[in-house]
Motif scaffolding. Sequence first.
Motif, short mmCIF file in Angstrom:
data_model
loop_
_atom_site.label_atom_id
_atom_site.label_comp_id
_atom_site.label_asym_id
_atom_site.label_seq_id
_atom_site.Cartn_x
_atom_site.Cartn_y
_atom_site.Cartn_z
N MET A 151 0.83 -1.20 0.00
CA MET A 151 0.00 0.00 0.00
C MET A 151 0.87 1.25 0.00
O MET A 151 0.58 2.24 -0.70
CB MET A 151 -0.93 -0.02 1.20
N ASP A 152 1.92 1.22 0.79
CA ASP A 152 2.87 2.34 0.82
C ASP A 152 3.44 2.58 -0.57
O ASP A 152 3.58 3.73 -1.01
CB ASP A 152 3.98 2.00 1.82
N THR A 153 3.76 1.49 -1.27
CA THR A 153 4.36 1.60 -2.58
C THR A 153 3.36 2.05 -3.63
O THR A 153 3.74 2.63 -4.65
CB THR A 153 5.00 0.26 -2.97
N THR A 154 2.08 1.79 -3.41
CA THR A 154 1.08 2.34 -4.31
C THR A 154 1.16 3.86 -4.32
O THR A 154 1.08 4.51 -5.37
CB THR A 154 -0.33 1.89 -3.89
N GLY A 155 1.34 4.44 -3.12
CA GLY A 155 1.55 5.88 -3.05
C GLY A 155 2.84 6.30 -3.73
O GLY A 155 2.90 7.32 -4.41
N ALA A 156 3.89 5.48 -3.54
CA ALA A 156 5.16 5.78 -4.19
C ALA A 156 5.05 5.70 -5.70
O ALA A 156 5.82 6.34 -6.43
CB ALA A 156 6.24 4.81 -3.69
N MET A 157 4.09 4.92 -6.18
CA MET A 157 3.86 4.81 -7.61
C MET A 157 3.05 6.00 -8.14
O MET A 157 3.32 6.54 -9.22
CB MET A 157 3.12 3.51 -7.91
N LEU A 158 2.09 6.44 -7.35
CA LEU A 158 1.24 7.54 -7.79
C LEU A 158 1.94 8.89 -7.67
O LEU A 158 1.65 9.81 -8.45
CB LEU A 158 -0.05 7.56 -6.96
N GLY A 159 2.85 9.03 -6.70
CA GLY A 159 3.54 10.30 -6.50
C GLY A 159 4.33 10.76 -7.72
O GLY A 159 4.13 11.89 -8.20
N PRO A 160 5.24 9.94 -8.26
CA PRO A 160 5.97 10.36 -9.46
C PRO A 160 5.06 10.63 -10.65
O PRO A 160 5.32 11.54 -11.45
CB PRO A 160 6.90 9.17 -9.73
N LEU A 161 4.00 9.83 -10.78
CA LEU A 161 3.06 10.06 -11.88
C LEU A 161 2.38 11.42 -11.75
O LEU A 161 2.24 12.18 -12.72
CB LEU A 161 2.02 8.95 -11.91
N ALA A 162 1.97 11.76 -10.51
CA ALA A 162 1.37 13.07 -10.27
C ALA A 162 2.37 14.19 -10.56
O ALA A 162 2.02 15.22 -11.17
CB ALA A 162 0.87 13.16 -8.83
N ALA A 163 3.62 14.02 -10.13
CA ALA A 163 4.64 15.04 -10.39
C ALA A 163 4.87 15.22 -11.89
O ALA A 163 5.02 16.35 -12.39
CB ALA A 163 5.95 14.65 -9.70
#
Length: 466
Positions: free
Chosen positions: A162-174
Amino acid sequence: MYLTERSAPARTDTVRGRGRGTGARVAPVVLVLGTVSLITDVSSEMVTAVLPLYLVSTLGFSPLGFGTLDGIYNGVSALVQLTGGHLADRVRGHKLMAGLGYGLSALCKPLLLLVSSFGALGTVLALDRTGKGLRTAPRDAMISLSTPAGRQGRAFGVHRAMDTTGAMLGPLAAFLILRAAADGYDAVFGVSACVAVLGVLVLVLFVPGRRQRTGTGASGDAGGGSAGPGPSAAGPTDAGTSGDGPVDAGLPVTAGGPTGAAAAITGPQPVRVREALALLRLPRLRALAGCAALLGLTTVSDAFVYLLLQRRAGVGEAWFTLLPLGTAVVFLLLAVPLGALADRIGRRTVFLAGHAALLTAYALLLWAPATPALAPVVLALHGAFYAATDGVLPAALAAVVPERLRGSGLAIVGTSQALARFCCSLGFGAAWTLWGDGPALAGAAAGLLCCAAVAGVVLRPAGGPR
């Protein structure tokens, strides 16, 4: 992670579940705190994804200057992890300490809009990582305390996924913000601050403040134990084995704690500094902390890996922020399966295999030709490394540290690893500045090979290699 106790006693179905899926096999609080970590990681990884290019290309920092700030960003948490873990154990307030950490990090995000000098950036990044240091050990302590010993790897794997899902979405959002906004970096920092505040609100509103016992070896209720720092005898685990049994011959699966009739009558007692430091008398904890530090000294930071990959594979600056996404996707896919595999075949085996994947990635960056396949293969190996180590290490530690000192024990190992990686960032940045990126990476690869060999011997179980 944070525990779901309200006023009712613990129920075994919070751990075992009624279904067959992974989610049914972990305590509900693991999922709640996984959501907090997911949101927070979206915020953090938005900054992490753009920080290397922002510092090197926009602000013009040298590799040594960048390495210093990267070391601060990834290593300052080591200076406060022990404080956070010990205070959480002492006041029995894991949620409180974690909340302070999440809140401090959220406050630092908008400050990135206001600073550009080396000193000011270093201060803001240090405060942000101080927040991470305060929250990491209490959070991981509550994961382990809510989970039976035989399923520690699975629980940590679910959280890390779940933590890594955020890590995946963060760069995409940036990436999307940089393409859409005229003043891209400032927009990224501003949105990151708003997302961080949302994560703090979810923590405050939905994570219960009191912890529950699992009724298993993870909490020590299954059997009596001493109140001292050493592991005590515990009852059988879900797998039907004791902590010294075949579930994990290399890294034991159970640990006792200060439980029993006296503890039930008097309630949890504050943890003293002397008790926390006495954990260093545990041979297995010393071995884990030492190996984590040794391997951390040769683990090149993610930011440097992405900068090297950009140079070797010819990745354009516009696509640079998507490189962490590749690592995160693989981590997301492998975190739970590798955590469960570690519970079955031994955490030492999976842990060392993860470092073998990282060593292979280094070799490809050094010698592989610049083909279109280079970037995805290196990112896949990088993600596999984290999936095989990030959750497995605290799961292994939970097996040897008594329950009431769990936060302090996790902080000791986390601190040793973070300090080592801080030193690695400084050393790698200096080597890159003096000799170039190729010789610097070759030295790190040689060091990792030697350190992994030493760790394989130190962590070898009494029954033979596993």
